[in-house]
Design a protein around this motif. Sequence first.
Motif, PDB file in Angstrom:
ATOM      1  N   LEU A   1       2.718 -40.118  -4.330  1.00  0.00           N
ATOM      2  CA  LEU A   1       2.638 -38.694  -4.018  1.00  0.00           C
ATOM      3  C   LEU A   1       1.588 -38.358  -2.960  1.00  0.00           C
ATOM      4  O   LEU A   1       1.489 -37.212  -2.530  1.00  0.00           O
ATOM      5  CB  LEU A   1       2.380 -37.895  -5.296  1.00  0.00           C
ATOM      6  N   ALA A   2       0.808 -39.346  -2.536  1.00  0.00           N
ATOM      7  CA  ALA A   2      -0.236 -39.096  -1.541  1.00  0.00           C
ATOM      8  C   ALA A   2       0.334 -38.810  -0.154  1.00  0.00           C
ATOM      9  O   ALA A   2      -0.245 -38.051   0.610  1.00  0.00           O
ATOM     10  CB  ALA A   2      -1.188 -40.287  -1.472  1.00  0.00           C
ATOM     11  N   ASP A   3       1.480 -39.394   0.152  1.00  0.00           N
ATOM     12  CA  ASP A   3       2.092 -39.192   1.460  1.00  0.00           C
ATOM     13  C   ASP A   3       2.788 -37.829   1.496  1.00  0.00           C
ATOM     14  O   ASP A   3       3.632 -37.546   0.649  1.00  0.00           O
ATOM     15  CB  ASP A   3       3.107 -40.311   1.720  1.00  0.00           C
ATOM     16  N   PRO A   4       2.459 -36.965   2.454  1.00  0.00           N
ATOM     17  CA  PRO A   4       3.045 -35.616   2.494  1.00  0.00           C
ATOM     18  C   PRO A   4       4.568 -35.602   2.627  1.00  0.00           C
ATOM     19  O   PRO A   4       5.239 -34.784   1.996  1.00  0.00           O
ATOM     20  CB  PRO A   4       2.396 -34.954   3.702  1.00  0.00           C
TER      21      PRO A   4
ATOM     22  N   ARG B   1       6.659 -38.012   1.672  1.00  0.00           N
ATOM     23  CA  ARG B   1       7.210 -38.513   0.415  1.00  0.00           C
ATOM     24  C   ARG B   1       7.119 -37.440  -0.667  1.00  0.00           C
ATOM     25  O   ARG B   1       8.023 -37.253  -1.465  1.00  0.00           O
ATOM     26  CB  ARG B   1       6.470 -39.779  -0.017  1.00  0.00           C
ATOM     27  N   ARG B   2       6.002 -36.717  -0.676  1.00  0.00           N
ATOM     28  CA  ARG B   2       5.835 -35.641  -1.648  1.00  0.00           C
ATOM     29  C   ARG B   2       6.883 -34.552  -1.411  1.00  0.00           C
ATOM     30  O   ARG B   2       7.466 -34.021  -2.357  1.00  0.00           O
ATOM     31  CB  ARG B   2       4.417 -35.076  -1.548  1.00  0.00           C
TER      32      ARG B   2
ATOM     33  N   VAL C   1       9.854 -35.034  -0.091  1.00  0.00           N
ATOM     34  CA  VAL C   1      11.128 -35.596  -0.559  1.00  0.00           C
ATOM     35  C   VAL C   1      11.213 -35.471  -2.076  1.00  0.00           C
ATOM     36  O   VAL C   1      12.242 -35.063  -2.617  1.00  0.00           O
ATOM     37  CB  VAL C   1      11.286 -37.075  -0.106  1.00  0.00           C
ATOM     38  N   PHE C   2      10.129 -35.807  -2.767  1.00  0.00           N
ATOM     39  CA  PHE C   2      10.117 -35.695  -4.230  1.00  0.00           C
ATOM     40  C   PHE C   2      10.329 -34.245  -4.674  1.00  0.00           C
ATOM     41  O   PHE C   2      11.099 -33.975  -5.594  1.00  0.00           O
ATOM     42  CB  PHE C   2       8.810 -36.238  -4.812  1.00  0.00           C
ATOM     43  N   GLU C   3       9.658 -33.316  -4.011  1.00  0.00           N
ATOM     44  CA  GLU C   3       9.810 -31.900  -4.363  1.00  0.00           C
ATOM     45  C   GLU C   3      11.244 -31.436  -4.148  1.00  0.00           C
ATOM     46  O   GLU C   3      11.775 -30.656  -4.936  1.00  0.00           O
ATOM     47  CB  GLU C   3       8.823 -31.051  -3.573  1.00  0.00           C
ATOM     48  N   ARG C   4      11.862 -31.926  -3.088  1.00  0.00           N
ATOM     49  CA  ARG C   4      13.282 -31.574  -2.819  1.00  0.00           C
ATOM     50  C   ARG C   4      14.173 -32.121  -3.922  1.00  0.00           C
ATOM     51  O   ARG C   4      15.076 -31.438  -4.392  1.00  0.00           O
ATOM     52  CB  ARG C   4      13.685 -32.131  -1.450  1.00  0.00           C
ATOM     53  N   ILE C   5      13.917 -33.358  -4.347  1.00  0.00           N
ATOM     54  CA  ILE C   5      14.699 -33.956  -5.432  1.00  0.00           C
ATOM     55  C   ILE C   5      14.472 -33.187  -6.728  1.00  0.00           C
ATOM     56  O   ILE C   5      15.413 -32.886  -7.456  1.00  0.00           O
ATOM     57  CB  ILE C   5      14.335 -35.446  -5.611  1.00  0.00           C
ATOM     58  N   ALA C   6      13.212 -32.852  -7.000  1.00  0.00           N
ATOM     59  CA  ALA C   6      12.878 -32.147  -8.238  1.00  0.00           C
ATOM     60  C   ALA C   6      13.503 -30.759  -8.300  1.00  0.00           C
ATOM     61  O   ALA C   6      13.807 -30.256  -9.379  1.00  0.00           O
ATOM     62  CB  ALA C   6      11.364 -32.050  -8.394  1.00  0.00           C
ATOM     63  N   SER C   7      13.724 -30.146  -7.137  1.00  0.00           N
ATOM     64  CA  SER C   7      14.303 -28.801  -7.123  1.00  0.00           C
ATOM     65  C   SER C   7      15.828 -28.811  -7.229  1.00  0.00           C
ATOM     66  O   SER C   7      16.443 -27.764  -7.412  1.00  0.00           O
ATOM     67  CB  SER C   7      13.877 -28.046  -5.864  1.00  0.00           C
ATOM     68  N   ALA C   8      16.418 -29.990  -7.102  1.00  0.00           N
ATOM     69  CA  ALA C   8      17.878 -30.119  -7.207  1.00  0.00           C
ATOM     70  C   ALA C   8      18.211 -30.875  -8.487  1.00  0.00           C
ATOM     71  O   ALA C   8      17.415 -31.668  -8.970  1.00  0.00           O
ATOM     72  CB  ALA C   8      18.421 -30.883  -6.000  1.00  0.00           C
ATOM     73  N   GLU C   9      19.377 -30.614  -9.015  1.00  0.00           N
ATOM     74  CA  GLU C   9      19.802 -31.382 -10.186  1.00  0.00           C
ATOM     75  C   GLU C   9      20.018 -32.838  -9.799  1.00  0.00           C
ATOM     76  O   GLU C   9      19.521 -33.750 -10.442  1.00  0.00           O
ATOM     77  CB  GLU C   9      21.087 -30.795 -10.773  1.00  0.00           C
TER      78      GLU C   9
ATOM     79  N   HIS D   1      10.971 -43.939   1.501  1.00  0.00           N
ATOM     80  CA  HIS D   1      10.270 -43.023   0.595  1.00  0.00           C
ATOM     81  C   HIS D   1      10.908 -43.052  -0.792  1.00  0.00           C
ATOM     82  O   HIS D   1      10.207 -43.052  -1.810  1.00  0.00           O
ATOM     83  CB  HIS D   1      10.266 -41.601   1.159  1.00  0.00           C
ATOM     84  N   LEU D   2      12.228 -43.088  -0.827  1.00  0.00           N
ATOM     85  CA  LEU D   2      12.924 -43.158  -2.110  1.00  0.00           C
ATOM     86  C   LEU D   2      12.581 -44.441  -2.859  1.00  0.00           C
ATOM     87  O   LEU D   2      12.416 -44.426  -4.077  1.00  0.00           O
ATOM     88  CB  LEU D   2      14.432 -43.050  -1.908  1.00  0.00           C
ATOM     89  N   LYS D   3      12.461 -45.522  -2.136  1.00  0.00           N
ATOM     90  CA  LYS D   3      12.098 -46.802  -2.751  1.00  0.00           C
ATOM     91  C   LYS D   3      10.727 -46.701  -3.415  1.00  0.00           C
ATOM     92  O   LYS D   3      10.547 -47.130  -4.566  1.00  0.00           O
ATOM     93  CB  LYS D   3      12.097 -47.911  -1.700  1.00  0.00           C
ATOM     94  N   SER D   4       9.766 -46.102  -2.730  1.00  0.00           N
ATOM     95  CA  SER D   4       8.425 -45.930  -3.286  1.00  0.00           C
ATOM     96  C   SER D   4       8.440 -45.012  -4.502  1.00  0.00           C
ATOM     97  O   SER D   4       7.781 -45.286  -5.508  1.00  0.00           O
ATOM     98  CB  SER D   4       7.472 -45.365  -2.233  1.00  0.00           C
TER      99      SER D   4
END
Length: 109
Positions: free
Chosen positions: A14-17, A19-20, A22-30, A51-54
């Motif tokens: 989550l340190a990489d902006p 990647r973070r 991308v994670f937030e986008r995934i978390a906001s979608a089902e 990023h997804l791999k990490s």
Amino acid sequence: MIQAASIDAVMRALADPTRRAVFERIASAEEINVRDLTRASGVTQGAVSQHLKSLKQAGLVAERPEGRNVYYRAAPGGLAPLFDWLSHYDAFWRERFGNLRTLLKEIDP
């Protein structure tokens, strides 16, 4: 006892902006696929895949293959090591906020 390796993996992920984001986008979608993530990210498909791999290695996302597409969703349990680590500081912050509340009451009668 909290496992340091898990916390390190989550924090590193989550340190990489980007990647973070991308994670937030995934978390906001089902669920979301790489194509949609790439469109929304402003980086290449290869970068999104890295990023997804990490995120996957850190336990923050899960994948579901369907034909040629792979769909990603947030894995809520992946944040547990970070949540557990932060919860150790709960008492510290509660005390500090309590002291601040008392001080503010004394200043503004």
